[in-house]
Design an enzyme around this catalytic site. Structure first.
Site, PDB file in Angstrom:
ATOM      1  N   GLY A   1       0.834  -1.209   0.000  1.00  0.00           N
ATOM      2  CA  GLY A   1       0.000   0.000   0.000  1.00  0.00           C
ATOM      3  C   GLY A   1       0.861   1.248   0.000  1.00  0.00           C
TER       4      GLY A   1
ATOM      5  CG  ASP B   1      -0.424   0.837  -4.024  1.00  0.00           C
ATOM      6  OD1 ASP B   1      -0.351   1.484  -2.968  1.00  0.00           O
ATOM      7  OD2 ASP B   1      -1.493   0.669  -4.638  1.00  0.00           O
ATOM      8  CB  ILE B   2      -3.495  -2.712  -5.823  1.00  0.00           C
ATOM      9  CG1 ILE B   2      -4.361  -3.647  -6.650  1.00  0.00           C
ATOM     10  CG2 ILE B   2      -4.121  -1.335  -5.740  1.00  0.00           C
ATOM     11  CD1 ILE B   2      -4.113  -5.096  -6.390  1.00  0.00           C
TER      12      ILE B   2
ATOM     13  CE1 TYR C   1      -9.084   0.574   8.041  1.00  0.00           C
ATOM     14  CE2 TYR C   1     -10.371   2.103   9.372  1.00  0.00           C
ATOM     15  CZ  TYR C   1      -9.161   1.703   8.835  1.00  0.00           C
ATOM     16  OH  TYR C   1      -8.034   2.438   9.108  1.00  0.00           O
TER      17      TYR C   1
ATOM     18  CE  LYS D   1      -6.274  -1.639   9.184  1.00  0.00           C
ATOM     19  NZ  LYS D   1      -4.860  -1.835   8.825  1.00  0.00           N
TER      20      LYS D   1
ATOM     21  CB  ILE E   1      -3.376  10.372   8.885  1.00  0.00           C
ATOM     22  CG1 ILE E   1      -3.228   9.217   9.899  1.00  0.00           C
ATOM     23  CG2 ILE E   1      -2.016  10.984   8.548  1.00  0.00           C
ATOM     24  CD1 ILE E   1      -2.610   9.571  11.222  1.00  0.00           C
TER      25      ILE E   1
HETATM   26  C1  AKB Z   1     -10.818   6.273   8.277  1.00  0.00           C
HETATM   27  O1  AKB Z   1     -11.437   7.328   8.417  1.00  0.00           O
HETATM   28  O2  AKB Z   1     -11.321   5.214   7.903  1.00  0.00           O
HETATM   29  C2  AKB Z   1      -9.337   6.276   8.626  1.00  0.00           C
HETATM   30  C3  AKB Z   1      -9.117   5.838  10.026  1.00  0.00           C
HETATM   31  C4  AKB Z   1      -9.510   6.699  11.154  1.00  0.00           C
HETATM   32  O3  AKB Z   1      -8.602   4.779  10.237  1.00  0.00           O
HETATM   33  N1  AKB Z   1      -8.779   7.568   8.417  1.00  0.00           N
END
Ligand code: AKB
Length: 308
Positions: free
Chosen positions: A7, A33-34, A138, A142, A168
């Site tokens: 990535g 990366d892809i 997501y 994680k 970020i």
């Molecule tokens: C998202 O918004 O999905 C990312 C995160 C906070 O992991 N920036």
């Protein structure tokens, strides 16, 4: 040291790849990366992280000793295709951990996120060890990934280290598919057209971090002596927290005519399930984490760079 990044052409990957090239030498950083070609100068290989054969081949070909596994599908985009997201995020990580075990790599970096927290988590000063009941695929991937990292460390001695990144914020690279992306987009729109419509409501406070601090935290964690790393799931890290209204007010200090309006969409519910602020005492104690930018310093740096 030979580093391979997955990535590596994403929002964080691009900046981290360049920082690692500066630190360890251009030829010692293999960016993957892809996409078929990279947007910056680097030693490049195309890699789909679910393709374990290609990953193992690249590790042998370049005599890789460290992996930074950044490839993932983020919170907002992931909701459009949950099973696909799970496959990329989970099987990609398992391929990385298996290769670290089989090739006895020195170190692995795995980014986790504030998305591992959910509606049952305390939202203010969210503790390091707390309830993880994420609302997005997501976040689920994680949270599971953090536990896999801990498992590979305990069972096989894989030295995998991880940070729970907040949103970020960068000015020179674009995020792709996150809930916190508004806080990047707003700066571009403020400088280009003087107005922004936020999909996050005015009072929703989220933890955020400026890119130079995210890179600093990542490199410092990876350089810390092994015995000082006490958290083998993932470290809470914090720098600042703000609402869209507070961000708009900070931008107005530089661009007084800037206007913000609000049109919350499905990402509002995701944001509302995440913490407002993070307790990162363990990172500060174990490997001396200290941020350099607050909201005012970040805003002035971004606007200076974008207007230049
Ligand atoms: C998202 O918004 O999905 C990312 C995160 C906070 O992991 N920036």
């Amino acid at each position: 040291m030979r580093i391979l990044i997955t990535g590596g052409c994403g929002q964080i990957g691009t900046v981290l790849s360049k920082a690692l090239q500066d630190k360890h030498g251009f030829d010692n950083v293999i960016v993957t990366d892809i996409r078929s070609s990279p947007p910056f100068e680097c030693m490049y290989e195309q890699l789909d992280v679910t393709d374990s054969n290609k990953l193992f081949y690249l590790i042998s070909k370049y005599h890789v000793t460290q992996l930074y596994h950044l490839a993932a599908i983020l919170s907002a985009k992931g909701e459009a295709n949950p099973i696909f997201t799970w496959n990329i995020n989970m099987n990609g990580l398992l391929n990385i951990l298996e290769s670290a075990k089989n090739y006895q790599l020195d170190r692995v970096f795995y980014p986790s996120t504030i998305a591992v927290f959910g509606l049952l988590t305390p939202r203010i000063d969210t503790p390091q060890h707390t309830n993880l009941t994420p609302e997005t695929v997501y976040g689920i991937s994680k949270a599971a990934g953090e536990n896999w990292c801990n498992y590979y460390f305990k069972k096989y001695g894989v030295d995998v280290r991880s940070l729970r990144y907040p949103g970020i914020i960068s000015w020179d690279t674009q995020p792709g598919g996150g809930t916190t992306d508004y806080a990047v987009d707003i700066f571009h729109k403020a400088v280009e057209i003087g107005k922004y419509e936020s999909y996050i409501d005015h009072g929703t406070r989220l933890p955020m971090m400026y890119m130079p601090d995210a890179i600093k935290a990542t490199l410092e964690l990876m350089e810390a002596p092994k015995e000082s790393i006490k958290v083998r799931t993932s470290y809470n890290v914090a720098a600042m927290s703000f609402t869209p209204a507070e961000l708009a007010a900070a931008i107005k200090q530089h661009l007084p005519d800037f206007k913000i309006t609000y049109q919350p969409d499905f990402r509002q519910a995701i944001a509302a399930s995440w913490p407002e602020s993070i307790d990162d005492q363990e990172a500060r104690k174990d490997w001396n984490w200290q941020e350099s930018y607050d909201l005012a310093a970040m805003t002035s740096d971004i606007i200076k760079n974008l207007t230049a």
